[in-house]
Write a protein that holds these residues in place. Sequence first.
Motif, PDB file in Angstrom:
ATOM      1  N   GLY A  35       0.669  -1.408   0.170  1.00  0.00           N
ATOM      2  CA  GLY A  35       0.324   0.042   0.100  1.00  0.00           C
ATOM      3  C   GLY A  35       0.798   1.187  -0.529  1.00  0.00           C
ATOM      4  N   THR A  36       0.610   2.206  -0.950  1.00  0.00           N
ATOM      5  CA  THR A  36       1.310   3.993  -0.359  1.00  0.00           C
ATOM      6  C   THR A  36       0.249   4.714   0.133  1.00  0.00           C
ATOM      7  OG1 THR A  36       0.510   4.552  -3.275  1.00  0.00           O
ATOM      8  CG2 THR A  36       2.578   2.780  -2.353  1.00  0.00           C
ATOM      9  N   ALA A  37      -1.552   4.499  -0.149  1.00  0.00           N
ATOM     10  CA  ALA A  37      -2.034   5.708   0.753  1.00  0.00           C
ATOM     11  C   ALA A  37      -2.048   5.564   1.880  1.00  0.00           C
ATOM     12  CB  ALA A  37      -3.344   5.154  -0.535  1.00  0.00           C
ATOM     13  N   ASP A  38      -1.748   4.219   2.508  1.00  0.00           N
ATOM     14  CA  ASP A  38      -1.616   4.433   3.896  1.00  0.00           C
ATOM     15  C   ASP A  38      -0.893   4.931   4.617  1.00  0.00           C
ATOM     16  OD1 ASP A  38      -1.942   2.762   6.461  1.00  0.00           O
ATOM     17  OD2 ASP A  38      -3.822   1.546   5.523  1.00  0.00           O
ATOM     18  N   VAL A  39      -1.456   5.188   5.298  1.00  0.00           N
ATOM     19  CA  VAL A  39      -0.225   6.197   6.224  1.00  0.00           C
ATOM     20  C   VAL A  39       0.693   5.397   6.965  1.00  0.00           C
ATOM     21  CG1 VAL A  39       0.435   8.159   7.939  1.00  0.00           C
ATOM     22  CG2 VAL A  39      -1.208   8.791   6.073  1.00  0.00           C
ATOM     23  N   LEU A  40       0.438   4.201   7.533  1.00  0.00           N
ATOM     24  CA  LEU A  40       0.471   3.231   8.797  1.00  0.00           C
ATOM     25  C   LEU A  40       1.752   2.606   7.507  1.00  0.00           C
ATOM     26  CD1 LEU A  40       0.919   2.581  11.441  1.00  0.00           C
ATOM     27  CD2 LEU A  40      -1.000   0.575  10.700  1.00  0.00           C
ATOM     28  N   ASP A  41       1.385   2.504   5.939  1.00  0.00           N
ATOM     29  CA  ASP A  41       1.893   1.487   5.631  1.00  0.00           C
ATOM     30  C   ASP A  41       3.417   2.629   5.556  1.00  0.00           C
ATOM     31  OD1 ASP A  41       0.662  -0.956   5.618  1.00  0.00           O
ATOM     32  OD2 ASP A  41      -0.625  -0.057   3.830  1.00  0.00           O
ATOM     33  N   LEU A  42       3.122   3.665   5.189  1.00  0.00           N
ATOM     34  CA  LEU A  42       4.140   4.148   4.460  1.00  0.00           C
ATOM     35  C   LEU A  42       5.134   4.549   5.971  1.00  0.00           C
ATOM     36  CD1 LEU A  42       2.621   7.706   2.244  1.00  0.00           C
ATOM     37  CD2 LEU A  42       3.668   5.873   1.434  1.00  0.00           C
ATOM     38  N   VAL A  43       4.325   4.475   6.781  1.00  0.00           N
ATOM     39  CA  VAL A  43       5.579   5.230   7.622  1.00  0.00           C
ATOM     40  C   VAL A  43       6.161   3.189   8.217  1.00  0.00           C
ATOM     41  CG1 VAL A  43       5.489   4.498  10.964  1.00  0.00           C
ATOM     42  CG2 VAL A  43       4.048   6.441   9.505  1.00  0.00           C
ATOM     43  N   LEU A  44       5.822   2.521   8.124  1.00  0.00           N
ATOM     44  CA  LEU A  44       6.665   0.663   8.485  1.00  0.00           C
ATOM     45  C   LEU A  44       7.269   0.266   7.369  1.00  0.00           C
ATOM     46  CD1 LEU A  44       3.252  -0.616  10.272  1.00  0.00           C
ATOM     47  CD2 LEU A  44       5.442   0.524  11.166  1.00  0.00           C
ATOM     48  N   THR A  45       7.449   1.148   6.298  1.00  0.00           N
ATOM     49  CA  THR A  45       7.597   0.584   4.997  1.00  0.00           C
ATOM     50  C   THR A  45       9.284   0.199   5.259  1.00  0.00           C
ATOM     51  OG1 THR A  45       6.061   0.974   2.913  1.00  0.00           O
ATOM     52  CG2 THR A  45       8.918   0.991   2.433  1.00  0.00           C
ATOM     53  N   GLY A  46      10.463  -0.416   5.067  1.00  0.00           N
ATOM     54  CA  GLY A  46      11.264  -0.524   5.589  1.00  0.00           C
ATOM     55  C   GLY A  46      11.926  -0.870   6.991  1.00  0.00           C
ATOM     56  N   ARG A  47      10.711  -0.711   8.088  1.00  0.00           N
ATOM     57  CA  ARG A  47      10.991  -1.350   9.759  1.00  0.00           C
ATOM     58  C   ARG A  47      11.163  -2.525   9.690  1.00  0.00           C
ATOM     59  NH1 ARG A  47       9.243   3.058  13.219  1.00  0.00           N
ATOM     60  NH2 ARG A  47       9.264   4.536  12.155  1.00  0.00           N
ATOM     61  N   GLU A  48      12.243  -3.165  10.514  1.00  0.00           N
ATOM     62  CA  GLU A  48      12.036  -4.295  10.402  1.00  0.00           C
ATOM     63  C   GLU A  48      12.038  -4.762  12.010  1.00  0.00           C
ATOM     64  OE1 GLU A  48      16.652  -5.202  11.339  1.00  0.00           O
ATOM     65  OE2 GLU A  48      17.445  -4.114   9.084  1.00  0.00           O
ATOM     66  N   GLY A  49      11.447  -6.247  12.426  1.00  0.00           N
ATOM     67  CA  GLY A  49      10.516  -6.583  13.053  1.00  0.00           C
ATOM     68  C   GLY A  49      10.834  -8.014  13.205  1.00  0.00           C
ATOM     69  N   VAL A  50      10.004  -8.837  13.807  1.00  0.00           N
ATOM     70  CA  VAL A  50      10.281 -10.486  14.164  1.00  0.00           C
ATOM     71  C   VAL A  50       8.820 -10.578  13.987  1.00  0.00           C
ATOM     72  CG1 VAL A  50       9.988 -11.662  15.742  1.00  0.00           C
ATOM     73  CG2 VAL A  50      11.965 -10.185  15.935  1.00  0.00           C
ATOM     74  N   VAL A  51       8.432 -11.891  13.097  1.00  0.00           N
ATOM     75  CA  VAL A  51       7.345 -12.831  13.539  1.00  0.00           C
ATOM     76  C   VAL A  51       6.953 -13.741  15.071  1.00  0.00           C
ATOM     77  CG1 VAL A  51       6.216 -14.828  11.958  1.00  0.00           C
ATOM     78  CG2 VAL A  51       7.764 -13.404  10.902  1.00  0.00           C
ATOM     79  N   GLU A  52       5.506 -12.958  14.738  1.00  0.00           N
ATOM     80  CA  GLU A  52       5.117 -12.996  16.008  1.00  0.00           C
ATOM     81  C   GLU A  52       3.877 -14.718  15.941  1.00  0.00           C
ATOM     82  OE1 GLU A  52       5.598 -12.650  19.277  1.00  0.00           O
ATOM     83  OE2 GLU A  52       6.758 -11.260  18.202  1.00  0.00           O
ATOM     84  N   ALA A  53       3.776 -15.220  14.352  1.00  0.00           N
ATOM     85  CA  ALA A  53       3.169 -16.141  14.636  1.00  0.00           C
ATOM     86  C   ALA A  53       2.623 -16.373  12.751  1.00  0.00           C
ATOM     87  CB  ALA A  53       1.676 -15.910  15.567  1.00  0.00           C
ATOM     88  N   VAL A  54       1.950 -17.202  12.348  1.00  0.00           N
ATOM     89  CA  VAL A  54       2.090 -17.190  11.087  1.00  0.00           C
ATOM     90  C   VAL A  54       0.656 -18.179  10.955  1.00  0.00           C
ATOM     91  CG1 VAL A  54       2.404 -18.708   8.831  1.00  0.00           C
ATOM     92  CG2 VAL A  54       4.292 -18.449  10.254  1.00  0.00           C
ATOM     93  N   GLU A  55      -0.450 -17.043  10.685  1.00  0.00           N
ATOM     94  CA  GLU A  55      -1.690 -17.438   9.963  1.00  0.00           C
ATOM     95  C   GLU A  55      -2.606 -18.372   8.633  1.00  0.00           C
ATOM     96  OE1 GLU A  55      -3.349 -17.589  12.248  1.00  0.00           O
ATOM     97  OE2 GLU A  55      -2.181 -16.408  14.369  1.00  0.00           O
ATOM     98  N   GLN A  56      -3.527 -18.491   8.783  1.00  0.00           N
ATOM     99  CA  GLN A  56      -3.795 -19.193   7.460  1.00  0.00           C
ATOM    100  C   GLN A  56      -4.876 -18.801   7.011  1.00  0.00           C
ATOM    101  OE1 GLN A  56      -2.199 -23.161   6.180  1.00  0.00           O
ATOM    102  NE2 GLN A  56      -2.504 -22.312   3.519  1.00  0.00           N
ATOM    103  N   ASP A  57      -5.421 -17.810   6.437  1.00  0.00           N
ATOM    104  CA  ASP A  57      -6.924 -17.868   5.766  1.00  0.00           C
ATOM    105  C   ASP A  57      -7.617 -19.368   5.236  1.00  0.00           C
ATOM    106  OD1 ASP A  57      -6.910 -17.400   3.941  1.00  0.00           O
ATOM    107  OD2 ASP A  57      -6.266 -15.314   3.481  1.00  0.00           O
ATOM    108  N   GLU A  58      -9.264 -18.778   5.306  1.00  0.00           N
ATOM    109  CA  GLU A  58      -9.915 -19.898   4.594  1.00  0.00           C
ATOM    110  C   GLU A  58      -9.492 -20.214   3.198  1.00  0.00           C
ATOM    111  OE1 GLU A  58     -14.269 -20.318   5.223  1.00  0.00           O
ATOM    112  OE2 GLU A  58     -14.061 -18.271   6.786  1.00  0.00           O
ATOM    113  N   GLU A  59      -9.302 -18.804   2.137  1.00  0.00           N
ATOM    114  CA  GLU A  59      -7.875 -19.164   1.344  1.00  0.00           C
ATOM    115  C   GLU A  59      -7.275 -19.878   1.205  1.00  0.00           C
ATOM    116  OE1 GLU A  59     -10.349 -16.764   1.960  1.00  0.00           O
ATOM    117  OE2 GLU A  59     -12.885 -17.467   1.057  1.00  0.00           O
ATOM    118  N   GLY A  60      -6.286 -20.167   2.321  1.00  0.00           N
ATOM    119  CA  GLY A  60      -5.331 -20.781   2.060  1.00  0.00           C
ATOM    120  C   GLY A  60      -3.845 -19.850   2.490  1.00  0.00           C
ATOM    121  N   ALA A  61      -4.185 -18.140   2.046  1.00  0.00           N
ATOM    122  CA  ALA A  61      -3.501 -17.304   1.387  1.00  0.00           C
ATOM    123  C   ALA A  61      -2.726 -17.300   3.149  1.00  0.00           C
ATOM    124  CB  ALA A  61      -3.488 -15.753   1.246  1.00  0.00           C
ATOM    125  N   PHE A  62      -1.396 -16.874   3.774  1.00  0.00           N
ATOM    126  CA  PHE A  62      -0.494 -17.027   4.255  1.00  0.00           C
ATOM    127  C   PHE A  62      -0.098 -15.359   4.868  1.00  0.00           C
ATOM    128  CE2 PHE A  62       1.294 -20.934   2.410  1.00  0.00           C
ATOM    129  CZ  PHE A  62       0.762 -21.720   3.698  1.00  0.00           C
TER     130      PHE A  62
END
Length: 281
Positions: A35-62
């Motif tokens: 996303g480029t219109a979302d201010v939060l996405d702009l702020v978080l772009t390039g930030r580093e972090g830690v994966v807390e969990a891996v989830e999977q939705d009904e369509e199989g997407a992670f």
Amino acid sequence: MGDFWTRMEGRGPAEVVVDGVEVRAGSRVRLRPRGTADVLDLVLTGREGVVEAVEQDEEGAFHFAVTVDDDPGRDLGEARLPGHRFFYAADEIEPLGERACRVLVAGIGNVFLGDDGFGVEVARHLSAAPRTPGVDVVDFGIRGMDLVYALQRDYDAVILVDASPRGEPPGTLTVLDPTEPAEHAGPGQREASGAPAGGGQPLETHGMDPVKVLRLAAELGPVPRLIRIVCCEPESAAETLYELSAPVQAAVPEAASLVNALVMEMIAESAGRGCRDRAHG
């Protein structure tokens, strides 16, 4: 309706390969939101972090739940509270090819019972210092079940800080390793105390017994392989005292330094093993 709840209860896979790299809870990533219109996405772009969990939705997407390194409310995200836990698709994260060793420091005890509040005071002391990446300091108080659930969150090591009468002078610190057979050790030295094997003992949900907490957590699932209990000899646990006794209060800074030393030791040991091994009950 039954099928819906069955699907909702299903957890995502333990790990997913992204750009040829295995990504799982604890993996370090760099955020690349589309996303480029979302201010939060702009702020978080390039930030580093830690994966807390891996989830999977009904369509199989992670979807990868990520907490950001420099978020001052990161501990809230690790507690699965909204606003500090961000979800991204596989093509929105860049695996950094490393897994952060995660250590939980749990201050436990009842602040209304004099020296029994020792662990809580040590947690407060540690929380006032700069945060070590990968280390979560949490005041659990008497919330035994909350600690049980926290031990299921893919931590590599845990340090429990508590007051425990062991027949030593008030303020004496002892480090226990509950994964080793019991053996004698002098005041302030490491001492072993019996493994946290499942024993079916009931847990008082408004109390906090470290041994019972560890046993119940081990019965529910994998627990951190490295476990230490930092104990302080109390002088008093009277209900009429709402502060620590002088010798126990004096031991708080020393205990905080001891915990920090144990944290560094456990991170080094976990890193040598790839931060993956966890014990089962």
